[in-house]
Write a protein that holds these residues in place. Structure first.
Motif, PDB file in Angstrom:
ATOM      1  N   GLU A   1       2.435 -35.256 -56.548  1.00 13.65           N
ATOM      2  CA  GLU A   1       2.580 -34.250 -57.383  1.00 13.65           C
ATOM      3  C   GLU A   1       1.387 -33.472 -57.273  1.00 13.65           C
ATOM      4  N   PRO A   2       1.611 -31.842 -57.461  1.00 15.09           N
ATOM      5  CA  PRO A   2       0.694 -30.917 -57.332  1.00 15.09           C
ATOM      6  C   PRO A   2      -0.515 -31.452 -58.311  1.00 15.09           C
TER       7      PRO A   2
ATOM      8  N   ALA B   1      -2.184 -29.675 -64.492  1.00 14.64           N
ATOM      9  CA  ALA B   1      -1.637 -30.379 -63.604  1.00 14.64           C
ATOM     10  C   ALA B   1      -1.200 -31.738 -64.300  1.00 14.64           C
TER      11      ALA B   1
END
Length: 99
Positions: A32-33, A61
């Motif tokens: 995931e970013p 995030a």
């Protein structure tokens, strides 16, 4: 950086499944970013207890991670398998270098 720590304890009959879903979640989350690191380990003194350590670039995030459908499903599954649901703690942190 946002630091997340957590622990959960399985029942003897659920530890294998809990570890399987935890590893699946960790490997997915690492993609995931904003994920710097995401790890799960077995407690050295209690083999039914799993510890989670996550580092995220930002609060945004981490919030995006919590919004992922698979993350919400993982949390529910973890709670269903747990003898003790444990706890999760979230911190704002920065690295300190000692000289």
């Amino acid at each position: 950086m946002i630091l997340v720590t957590g622990a959960v304890t399985a029942r003897p009959e659920t530890i294998a499944e809990m570890l399987r879903v935890a590893r699946e979640h960790v490997h997915r989350s690492r993609q995931e970013p904003g994920c710097i690191s995401h790890d799960v380990s077995i407690d050295a003194d209690n083999p039914l207890k799993l510890h989670f350590i996550e580092r995220w670039e930002s609060e945004a995030a981490l919030k995006a991670h919590f919004a992922v459908k698979a993350s919400r499903a993982f949390w529910k599954t973890l709670q269903d398998l747990a003898a003790d649901p444990g706890a999760m703690h979230i911190y704002e942190a920065s690295e300190v270098r000692l000289s």
